[in-house]
Design a protein around this motif. Sequence first.
Motif, mmCIF file in Angstrom:
data_model
loop_
_atom_site.group_PDB
_atom_site.id
_atom_site.type_symbol
_atom_site.label_atom_id
_atom_site.label_comp_id
_atom_site.label_asym_id
_atom_site.label_seq_id
_atom_site.Cartn_x
_atom_site.Cartn_y
_atom_site.Cartn_z
ATOM 1 N N LEU A 1 0.858 -1.156 -0.011
ATOM 2 C CA LEU A 1 0.008 0.125 -0.039
ATOM 3 C C LEU A 1 0.818 1.032 -0.177
ATOM 4 N N CYS A 2 0.885 1.907 -1.083
ATOM 5 C CA CYS A 2 1.598 3.184 -1.393
ATOM 6 C C CYS A 2 0.772 4.372 -1.132
ATOM 7 N N SER A 3 1.265 5.230 -0.181
ATOM 8 C CA SER A 3 0.391 6.404 0.232
ATOM 9 C C SER A 3 1.382 7.415 0.749
ATOM 10 N N ASN A 4 0.928 8.797 0.887
ATOM 11 C CA ASN A 4 1.399 9.688 1.789
ATOM 12 C C ASN A 4 0.778 9.349 3.124
ATOM 13 N N VAL B 1 -1.695 -7.278 3.258
ATOM 14 C CA VAL B 1 -1.348 -5.999 2.909
ATOM 15 C C VAL B 1 -0.201 -5.521 3.530
ATOM 16 N N ILE B 2 0.614 -4.929 2.815
ATOM 17 C CA ILE B 2 2.095 -4.260 3.761
ATOM 18 C C ILE B 2 1.640 -2.924 3.652
ATOM 19 N N ASP B 3 1.202 -2.272 4.514
ATOM 20 C CA ASP B 3 1.158 -0.872 4.811
ATOM 21 C C ASP B 3 2.123 -0.353 5.602
ATOM 22 N N PRO B 4 3.316 0.380 5.127
ATOM 23 C CA PRO B 4 4.362 0.789 5.910
ATOM 24 C C PRO B 4 4.337 1.652 6.738
ATOM 25 N N HIS B 5 3.051 2.219 6.801
ATOM 26 C CA HIS B 5 2.762 3.425 7.775
ATOM 27 C C HIS B 5 1.542 2.986 8.748
#
Length: 1632
Positions: free
Chosen positions: A19-22, A55-59
């Motif tokens: 999951l790529c996001s700000n 899901v890999i959400d770094p944040h």
Amino acid sequence: MDQAASNCRLRSTCVKLYLCSNPTDSVVERRALREVVFPKLREHCRHKLGVDFRVIDPHESINPSRWPDENTRNELIKNCRESSAGPFLLALIGPEYGRASLPAQVEVSHFHLLLQQIQQAGLSTKELERVYHRDENTVPPTFCLRASCLPQQENHMEDLVKMFEAAVSLCVHKNLLTEAKGLTFNRSVLDGDLRFGLNNCPRHDAVRRCLAYVHKVTNLKVEQEGTVPNSARVRSSSSEADLLSDLIDNFLKGLIDSSQLEAYTTATNCDRRRGYTTARRRAYADLLCHQVYSDLVRLTDNIAESGQIGSGYLSDALAREQVQQEELCAILSGFYVITRPEMEEIRAYVQQSDQRRPLVLTGGPCAGKRVLLAHCAHQMRSWLRDTDPAVITFFTDLPHLPSAERLLSSLCYQILRSYDRSSSSQDLNAGHRRGVTELRNAESSVAHLNPRTVFRAIKKPDISLYEVKEYLCFLLSLLPSSKKPLVLILDGVDQMGRNFAVQIIESLPSPLPPGVKIILGISSKHTHLMQVIKLHYPECSAPGFVSEGVKKQLGYVHVLLGSADRKQCLKVLMSLLSNSRRRVTSGQLALLNQALTSCCFTLYVRLLHCHTSFWCSDSEVSESHLPDGVHSSVAALLDHLEHKYSSPVVAHALSYLAISSVGLTEAELADLLSRAHANQITQVDVERLLLELKGFLIRRTVTGCQVFTWVSRHFRLVVAKTYLDTREARRKIHSEMADYFISRWNACLETSCLDEGSAQTSAYVEERPPLIDAVNARKAVELMYHLQESNSLELRWKVLTSWRFHHVLVKAGLLRDLVAMLRQEQGSWDNLRECSLLASILASSSCFLQSSPIELPTLMEASLLPYLEVFPALRFYVDEIRWERGIRGCGLAVLLPPSPDTVPLLRHLQRDGGPTQLTVTAAGTRCGTITEIMRDGSAWLWNGSDFGMVRLSPNCEQGEIKFAGVKSSHRFMLFATLCNKLFLCDVTAPEIFVEVKASHTPNMFEGFVAFDRQLCVWWKQDSIVGLFDASNTSVTNLKCPSYVTCVAFSSLGSHIYCGQEEGTVSIFDIDSCSLLCSCSNSNRCAIVSIILCKDKEEMACVARSGALKLWKVPAKTQTPRFVKEASAGSEFNDMLNTDYLYEFSSFLVCHCKQVTVWDTCEWEKSDYFWAPQGQAFAQVVFSQDGHHLVALLEDSPLVLVWRLSTAQCVLSLNANNLPHTLLKTTSHIVCVTDNGCLLAWDAEMVYIAGEAPKMECGVKDVTVEQTGQWFYTADGTDTVWSWSFQTGLPHANFLHDNPVKKIRLSKDDLTLVTLSGEDIYIWQTETGQNSLRIGGSRATDVLITPNCKFGVSICEQGLSRVWKMAHGGVVCGIHLYLCDAQVSPESTFLIGLHGGDLLAASLWSGTISRSFSRAKSSEDVVAFHTLSQHTDFVVVMVASGGIYTWKMSDETVCRHFQLPGTLYCQPQNFQMTSNGSFALLSIDNEAITLLDVSRVRLCSFKAGGSVMKACLDETGRYMAYISQRTSQERQRCTCSQHAHPTLTVVQLSDGEKIGRVFLCKDPLTLLVHGQQCVFVGFRDGSVGVYSISGPLIGGEDAGRCVKNLGGQLRGCCWNAGPLRWFPLKTPNITWP
């Protein structure tokens, strides 16, 4: 081998999405996705596709300090791209670009340049220099951000970021840095992750595996409450807006144009005064959730449909195991980085053609044997260039291999597949369906074997070690050649236990056949295995390529694998550091060199690389910083992980991986950690931990799932020592894992049931990805392992005896594993019996279930129903099957199984040595212990419950004991040895093995008896009787006048009675050891049995001729008084055996041709039994219940069971080999075969099956009441049976004076009409009264009118009469004979064929009132049928194939259809549904032809076998048919299920199969009653009833039949017996 390895890498079984996001402006959206969308997607992937979803959400963490840095995020994205089975990237691009952060690393030149620009601007660089430190160990050297400053969320860091950005801008402006390089320093997390994930991404990945969602917001005004922390709120500057615009309009748009990236843009226009409110944000989040869910479902389903998810899954367990071994070999080969000189010795061995012994590669722990052998396997083709070698590897590193039989079977399979030239490497599973084809034609040294039979045999769950050893030797002798040699590589057999390894080694042929090379990898410490190999391969010539030291070895070629070269190890270490863009200083290099001097193992090198990767150039390291060995290095790695992560998390994660049965998937590990540390661990934490262990965990495929396992078993050892050093600690982890897998297991089952219930139910088999079954099966196997290790035996038993558990494992091809689990189960005696029964049924049906796993429900239902009274706990198993079928709404249930012809074996035991030695004798005790003595002098014991026999080895100073015989009495067994010693064993304490001190042992002892602890023994051809006590084995000798033949204790144990060769009985007092008195027979015939009746003070002496003398024996012993003598009534002199049942007052004497049964109450003969014609008895005994005889016949492998009450042979138990003797225990009937096999049947099951009701002859007619409560059967004898649906048992017998020809039941179910001889019997079904008996009818058939008022007797010659049912009065007579007559639905006409015409005779006058003559169609009428729902019409078929309807009221005819010239109607099979919608025309070999009248079309059903019978149900919804496999198919497989016919039910509207049942015997009659039940009458007189449940039957109707029987079926036993209704003695009405 390389190509095979690449082909065997199966697809991933996890959809892993990054999951790529700000992180600052996507909190609401990410939370919504995490709470709403991702759980639903996970369930969808698991239960529809058989894969996990992560899901890999770094944040994800709310703590920014736990967010990963740039390098870690790049590794996570790369890992998702490489390992995800579906989409791997989901980008959320919001209205904010996000701020840049200080880069984690800056090259030295760039950092100095930036510092210079800052200083020139008049600013201080002190703070910037404080947060960075220089590291010369990176390649190239860089300034690294200090760990305390990662990540940067403190307020004071903002100034540094702005300063850094300003310096970068100055450098770019002055052309000191390129614009592209400058942008890399200023990019946000969102921009950097997105570009890394999509740059250089293959086009198909961008199209099918990436999603981007862009949200543009005008008049943005970020709300200040509850969105992000204050420290993270940064107002977008103009430069950030430009960067965001560049990301969207240039980068993304370019990918959309070039690679068709799937991206969605949403625009939100906000009010200027309110800005972007919370309500608008939530509305967008809801819209986003809906869109993301639908898009991800579509993408994953499309990928699954294209075959990329689970495409490599194989449903056959042995084929799957071969692929897994090839994959493991390829993985291990990749670890070969140091050239080993030992490889040349292995190469020389395989290249030497005349070498006939194996090569043994030994080495210490961590020496790298497996890696070297895997690499050698990949080099074989280059070493043997002129041949096409078959290379088979087997690395037995997993604890799930239950036995040596399993491993050897797998080797046989791989050998067969390797030499199967007709199959491609991409269809390894096809062999189990068609057998091995096109194998080299060669003469077999084993006459009864061929590759095809071996291929089928190795799949049997109950294959013995001897059998599989024979198969392996046969294949190794037959298949390899000089053109296609075989190289077999086995590693790790020594790690599976000493006996396991010995069994494998002794199963290999000695010497090796030509063209065969075997390489064994064994640890150096297992010297005993070296000795086993040396003994198995005696002296062979040493090859010329080995050294002098090796030549001294005998029996095998020995290669010792030592330590690797230190310089090469150092070179590999430097290479590993270089690949990770690291290096070490010269001082650090010296320490590494010193460490490698003491330990030069490849694994140690990799561990050193892990340690040195954390060293900086300014790190102070010394010798103490370097572990001195592999185990110490692993421990140091664990310490590092605990320091970096939470110590409890690391302990749990490593413990889960170490203690799992075959490894864990990523999702399972993450789930387990989340359960153990709720709200403390994220998916990113799990991924980072796995990245840390990347070099020491391998991802391999097990049962369709990709799991993580340790690359070396030493990691498991260190983890166990560190975290699992106590039994309680291990049990706790096992319990946690068991709880997790039971929850996953239940979730899978519940979802599966819901899916089946909501799915389209018209299909016979619901199609779903087979990978789902594999995933569920792996969970089930893992669950059972942890339940056992956590000591949760009760829960384990419940799961193990669950039909759902069986269904999942059988569909996944794990039938052998399931049978092994059932046989290894522990618990109470009842639990063991139930598990034994289930294992026996599954094992005996293995061939059938492996080819048709979907048939498991009906197979188990039919097999268990007769025995639910014996095994009440298994009723839940049957109920579970029926509940599942009800949920699915489609199937064919077994309501009443036919009476069994045989009984499943509860035990089939064979000694490890195989059937090479014949049985000398065997004995058993009532408590269940059986002992058999073999010709080689060995003794084998079975304790009555285990699934194996134990070899007896009593301690003796003189060495190994050779046994010669054994006898038993009560709980004692007496053993004789070849050295004339006697040993006594108390089976209640089997460790007590006492030598009997008998001074008189001239011959083999004949027998012994016991009373309490007093024992008496006598010898062959000897007059001495030995008396001794179990606690004092000194023997007292008693002298008799002649040779002793039998001995008995008195009821109180105070006297012994000794029968002798000359017919004398001597009575001794035990206390005084004196002779009290004697009595003798006048014929001086030897006494073989003495029976004492305590209550009557009688003694019965049975002579060898079978004659019996009865004596009166007073309480105070005096001379016995002769009472009477009785003869056996036969001329046979040699008695075979006797048997006595005190509880039933029954005694039998068995001769070779006759068995005489005595009633011991009056000592009268009660019955005789004669041996079958041309055969002779070998042994006959009573069953434990006293209702049956169990018999052995000479030269027959069958054990026959006769019912005493009827003298019928009711059961045939197959022993497969010639039986040696029959033994009885309290609960079993045991047969010991000549070759030493031990077969045990449950006594209660034998009784239930033996008492099962069946008619005397084959069932020829079945009729059913309209209510379905009763049905009637006739077998051509003088008895008609009435059966009750409530009990499933016969209720009454209607007796006749002659054989019954026809039975008819009135529509109101009140009257049963039977035709017996020339008499017609009218019975009242409610009372059983024979109200009328009409004589002189001369009828050949009898009919009842639909209104139930009249009967019609059909006579071929003479007058056919119509008569009243009430009193038998004749209404009229019909002079013409009407063939195939039917009564019209309105009860007005009798319609039938006469001379090619169809005539209708009035039932009032007897005249012919209507006629469908040949003049109307110009052809003969061949078939017709009335229609109950259209009473005025008759369907008529003429000879040419024309089909007409004949309206009887006005005699009009309408032609509807003309059959093609190649198709003709078969009158004997012609049937019509009651509404006229379908007509059954013909049965032709494997096809059934129907006419769909409503659609005017012909339908042909392919039966898949020769059709024997077919029947339509009256409503026109279903058709049932019985088919038999072709003779060619029956020759390929002779198992009972494939040998017998199949009952199939199809839906007529669309031809879909509702269900099928494999019948266990030959059918005679088939009837479909209404819509629900199918009745089958069998040739042996039994009846089977089956219930149809389908989409055309409502739930209430479908369950009616099952409800009638459910909960009330008492099994097959009918102790009370049916009522008997007798006929009138003479006809009360006689027609002239």
